[in-house]
Each structure stands twice: as C-alpha cells, then as structure tokens.
Design a protein around this motif. Structure first.
Motif, PDB file in Angstrom:
ATOM      1  N   GLU A 136       0.863  -1.362  -0.067  1.00 44.76           N
ATOM      2  CA  GLU A 136      -0.103   0.142  -0.087  1.00 44.76           C
ATOM      3  C   GLU A 136       0.719   1.284   0.132  1.00 44.76           C
ATOM      4  N   ASP A 137       1.866   1.303   0.875  1.00 46.18           N
ATOM      5  CA  ASP A 137       2.792   2.757   0.746  1.00 46.18           C
ATOM      6  C   ASP A 137       3.343   2.785  -0.226  1.00 46.18           C
ATOM      7  N   THR A 140       0.823   3.848  -2.937  1.00 45.32           N
ATOM      8  CA  THR A 140       0.278   5.153  -2.896  1.00 45.32           C
ATOM      9  C   THR A 140       1.321   6.267  -2.799  1.00 45.32           C
ATOM     10  N   GLN A 143       1.770   6.727  -6.834  1.00 45.18           N
ATOM     11  CA  GLN A 143       0.286   7.523  -7.289  1.00 45.18           C
ATOM     12  C   GLN A 143       0.140   8.903  -6.626  1.00 45.18           C
ATOM     13  N   ARG A 144       0.470   9.069  -5.576  1.00 45.08           N
ATOM     14  CA  ARG A 144       0.304  10.414  -5.100  1.00 45.08           C
ATOM     15  C   ARG A 144       1.579  11.376  -5.472  1.00 45.08           C
ATOM     16  N   SER A 314      -5.044  15.430   1.673  1.00 46.21           N
ATOM     17  CA  SER A 314      -4.538  14.460   1.072  1.00 46.21           C
ATOM     18  C   SER A 314      -2.919  14.421   1.207  1.00 46.21           C
ATOM     19  N   ARG A 317      -1.959  12.876   4.384  1.00 45.49           N
ATOM     20  CA  ARG A 317      -1.640  11.333   4.305  1.00 45.49           C
ATOM     21  C   ARG A 317      -0.481  10.883   3.637  1.00 45.49           C
ATOM     22  N   PHE A 318      -0.242  11.856   2.588  1.00 48.55           N
ATOM     23  CA  PHE A 318       0.710  11.477   1.726  1.00 48.55           C
ATOM     24  C   PHE A 318       2.129  11.675   2.504  1.00 48.55           C
ATOM     25  N   GLY A 321       2.729   8.795   4.691  1.00 50.68           N
ATOM     26  CA  GLY A 321       3.127   7.728   4.109  1.00 50.68           C
ATOM     27  C   GLY A 321       4.815   7.781   3.579  1.00 50.68           C
TER      28      GLY A 321
END
Length: 567
Positions: A136-137, A140, A143-144, A314, A317-318, A321
């Motif tokens: 997941e990390d 993410t 993509q982010r 966002s 959260r980024f 991560g």
C-alpha cells in the motif's frame, strides 16, 4: 514545522529520485514530457472554454442569437478536441505511476531479501508491517507523487494563463487574490499542520495492525479452533480495530475544523469576484459575459495558488506515508549486524569445514549468554547430535551456525550455501506447486517427473502426487498436508540436493519411529554429515558425537555410544 518539512522533502527525494536517474530513466522522462505537453493542451483548452463561456453569456445578455450560436459551435468543436486529450492524459499518468511502482517495489524487495533483512527486521519492534509498506505505501507513494507533481505543474500553467486573463479585466481582483491565498495557506499550515500528519501516520499503522491480526487468525485457524481460543482472539482483533477506530475519530474531529475553513474559504470565492467588479458591470463598463469570464479566471487562479489549502488532507496522508516508507528504507540500509556490533559479533568464515572456534553466543538483544567459549569441529561423516534441556540454547546455536544470530564473539567456519542445508523445526512449504516444494530452494534444477515421484515414495509419500492432482498442482500446502507429511517433504529436499552437511532442528519430531529411522538411514546413505537437535534416543545411533548444553552457557562433548538420555 520548517524542520519537519525539510525532513519530509529530503526523505521524499531519497525515495523518489533513483527511478528518474537509473535504468528506466529515459522511458520515465519520456512519459513525463508527454504529460507536460498534455497539461499545456489542457490549460489552453481551459482558457478557451472560459473565453467562450463569457462570450455566449454576453450574447444572451445582448439577445444576439447569431453570436450565441457561434459561441456554442466553437464550444462543441473544442469539446471534440479536448475529450481525447483529457482521456490520454489520465491513461499516460496511470501508466507512468504503475511503472514507477513496479520499479520501486522491485528495489525494495531486492533489499528486503538481501542479507536476510526479512529475518533481521523481525527484531525491530519499531518497524511494523513491512508487507503493508511494500504494497500500500509504495503504491500510494508513486500515485500521489505523480498526482501532486502534475497538479503543481498544472497550477503553475493555470496561474500564468488565467492571471493574464484576470489582469486584463481587473487589477483589483489580482491584488485581492494574492493576499487571500497567502492568508489561507498560512492559516492551514499554522493551525492544522503537524497534528494531522501525525494522526494519519498512526492511522496507517493501526489499520495495518488490524489487518495483520485477521491474517494471523486465518493462518493459525486450526490451532485456535483446537484451543477453543475464539474469545481471546476476538478480544485481540477488536482491541486493534478499536485503536484504529478511535484514531479515526480524532482524525474526524481535526478534519471537521479543516473542512469548515476549506469550504468557507472556497465558497467565498463565489461571491467575492462578483462583488469586487459589480460596480463596473452595473455602470455598463463591463459586459455581463466579461464578469462571468473574470469569475472563472478568479476561481482558476485561486485554485492554482491555494494548492495547499485545497489538498491539505491528502498532503497530510501522503506525508505520513513518506515517513513510514523512509523509516523502512533506512532500516533496509543498515546491515543485519548493526544490533550486535556494539557488544561484539561472531565472525563468519567460508570454509570447507563446519567448525566453531571459541564461540560465545548471546541472545540478539544481549539479555543472556547461551553458550560460552564453545570450540567444536564437525568432520565429514562424524555427525553431531545437540541435546540439552528446553531453553538451553540448542536451536539458538543452529541459528548462529546458519548466520542468523551473531551476537557474541569467536568465529564460525561454514561451507558455501550449496553445501549446507538447514531444516528448521517448523517445516516450510512455499506458495506454489508440489514440484516446487520438492525443488525448494533451488527451483532451477531439472529433475525428471519419474525421479520426483520415486523421491516421494522414498519418504513414504507414494500416493501424494496422485492424491493432489499431479506435481504441478498448486494448493495451500499447510492446510492440505499434515505436519508429519510436511516434515517428510523437507527430508525429500535433502535427499534430492545431497548437501555435504544437513542441519536438522527437531526435523522428525512429528514422525513415528519407523518413518524417522527410514529417513535417517537414507540420509546416512547419501554420505551427508548431519548436525541434529533432538530429544529422542531413536536418533542417537545415527550420530558419532553428542554436544550437550548443560545450562548457564556450559557444555560438554562425548561419544554417542557413551551418552544416555535422561528419562
């Protein structure tokens, strides 16, 4: 706050930059340049659409049908050209993100499996859920990263394009806009900054802990069912879920006030541009369509310079991560011996022999001494049996021989990996076919099907292949095979590979004596030298010497015929 931002940027750059510098850099830069060209096209179309919106609004206000329908025709033409461009943009962006994820995941996997880091990191209590960090990390992160990079570039292009439009309509709107964006950004960072990032970091960890607890229940379902441990297990799973739930509640409370500010901040822009230029429209100095065009340009420029305000949730959260991925990357950078180094490390030496020279072995965190000043050599053909009370350090000594534990002093001489094979106490079956179970850990070996079937018969599993549907059947082997069958498969690997040394950690504990004796006799026939840990007198005849760990780090050796197990 500034220091934290510098750290985040540094961590981000360390993780992100290698992809753009190494083997796939030309494809990556090519796709990124294509995305920039598509962004330029999007910005151009946005300006044209805004212009035509003002045009047909003015035509409606002026009741000019010819001018109105001409503007509509132009808009439709722009749509025909713009739609494929927008679709291509998202396709290229997702392709680049997916390729970046593949490359970065492969880099992390190689580091995770090199130097047995996957094993060494189990001792690092601060590093939770490496599986989530690599799934997941990383996903993410890639993509982010692309998302924020592209919206930053798009915002700059939008700022340049629409600022010119807005400046041509009203200087006052531009001045007001700059002040409005600066104040909004400052309030967002000052009030909501670090706390929201910290809450998101903890949420990622707690969600991963909750998922991991459910995975453990699935993996150990039979043992839990035998113990009737459902009550204990659900309490643990619920506790981890409630930790995630409570943290989400704190996030919701923080996010509520951030949402209040964000929506008030953005909704005021519906009123403010019209209010600032209302007098010029009412006096007839500006057409209604120009006012609409100004409002559209105002919203576009504000969106461009309010990037942090609009995307702060966002971004937080980024940032969380990035912090998790960086801590994982740093842990992979350090050698597995780091923990033991300040207190001494057992030296590993490649040699034809298997020998321990003045070895003192400690537990990895140095809580206690397991063996003191042990010197022993295992000569070819002189198999060694290691015995001792439970907790005396037998399995730990095998871990040291394998190079998994190295806290202490002295040195261990061991053959190269192809010449030594370890059978741990818990049989291991990988995800794959029955064939892959037999060939593990050297799947590249070419062995005829007939030889593999004969091998299964040798370990008293003659009907296994037929029972499961053939050598190339993939099943969940720990659920299909009993522990005894898994142990026989492990012995089959040794019989196939025929290493010079085999290290067995109670590898026959689930077998009856007949099967155990048969397998040991077959191993002896291959001239493999055995180092075994065991409690059964039945395996004593297959060894020449005994090493007894007598407790408190002490030990003794004696010929196998002179040793007697305590009953």
């Amino acid at each position: 706050m500034k220091t934290a931002q510098r750290h985040l940027w540094h961590w981000f750059w360390e993780i992100a930059s290698p992809y753009w510098k190494q083997d796939e850099k030309w494809q990556a830069w090519g796709l990124l340049v294509l995305l920039l060209v598509l962004l330029l096209g999007q910005t151009g179309f946005a300006v044209l659409f805004n212009e035509q919106t003002g045009e047909f609004t003015s035509a409606l206000a002026a009741r000019d049908p010819e001018r109105f329908w001409q503007a509509i025709r132009v808009c439709l033409g722009l749509l025909v050209a713009a739609v494929p461009l927008f679709a291509l943009y998202y396709g290229v962006r997702d392709t680049l993100g997916n390729r970046w994820r593949r490359w970065l995941t492969q880099q992390f996997l190689q580091r995770y499996f090199s130097h047995r880091n996957f094993y060494a990191l189990n001792a690092n209590a601060a590093l939770d859920n490496p599986d989530q960090r690599m799934t997941e990390d990383i996903n993410t992160f890639t993509q982010r990263s692309l998302f924020f990079l592209l919206i930053l570039i798009a915002s700059l292009l939008q700022l340049i394009a629409f600022s010119q439009v807005l400046w041509g309509i009203s200087h006052e709107l531009v001045y007001f806009l700059v002040v409005y964006a600066i104040v909004g950004t400052w309030i967002t960072l000052a009030v909501y900054g670090r706390p929201l990032i910290g809450l998101n970091f903890r949420q990622l960890r707690r969600e991963a802990d909750f998922r991991f607890s459910l995975v453990r229940v699935r993996e150990h379902a039979e043992s839990i069912a035998f113990y009737r441990g459902e009550t204990q297990e659900i309490q643990q799973v619920q506790r981890r879920f409630m930790a995630a739930f409570d943290n989400v509640n704190r996030l919701i409370r923080r996010q509520f006030f951030l949402n209040l500010f964000q929506y008030a901040y953005s909704m005021l822009t519906i009123v403010l541009p019209s209010a600032l230029i209302a007098s010029r429209v009412l006096s007839g100095e500006l057409e209604v369509g120009r006012a609409i065009q100004a409002a559209g340009a105002f919203a576009a420029v504000l969106s461009a310079i309010s990037l942090i305000v609009d995307n702060f949730e966002s971004l937080s959260r980024f940032a969380a991560g990035i912090e998790r991925l960086n801590s994982f990357s740093q842990a992979l950078n350090g050698p597995p011996q780091t923990l033991a180094a300040p207190h001494g490390v057992i030296e590993s030496v490649a040699d034809e022999r298997l020998a321990l020279e003045n070895v003192t072995l400690l537990t990895p965190r140095h809580e206690r001494v397991l063996v003191k000043d042990l010197s022993i050599a295992v000569e070819p053909g002189e198999s060694l049996l290691i015995v001792g009370a439970s907790g005396s350090g037998k399995s730990s000594l095998l871990r040291a021989i394998a190079g998994l534990w190295d806290a202490g002093s002295g040195r261990i001489l061991r053959p190269q990996p192809p010449d030594i094979l370890f059978l741990p106490q818990q049989p291991y079956t990988q995800l794959g076919t029955l064939r892959s179970q037999l060939l593990y850990p050297y799947p590249e070996r070419t062995v005829d099907d007939g030889d593999l079937l004969d091998l299964l018969a040798q370990v008293n599993l003659p009907e296994l292949a037929q029972r499961v549907g053939g050598l190339d059947t993939e099943l969940d082997w720990p659920k299909v095979l009993s522990i005894g069958e898994q142990q026989r498969l492990a012995f089959a690997r040794v019989l196939l590979i025929r290493p010079r040394f085999a290290i067995l950690d109670e590898a026959s504990s689930a077998l009856d004596m007949a099967n155990e004796e048969s397998l040991y006799r077959q191993l002896m026939a291959t001239h493999t030298t055995l180092v075994s840990v065991g409690h059964r007198p039945s395996i004593l005849p297959f060894h020449r010497r005994v090493l007894e760990l007598t407790g408190e780090g002490t030990w003794r050796t004696l010929p196998a015929q002179d040793y007697r197990f305590e009953i």
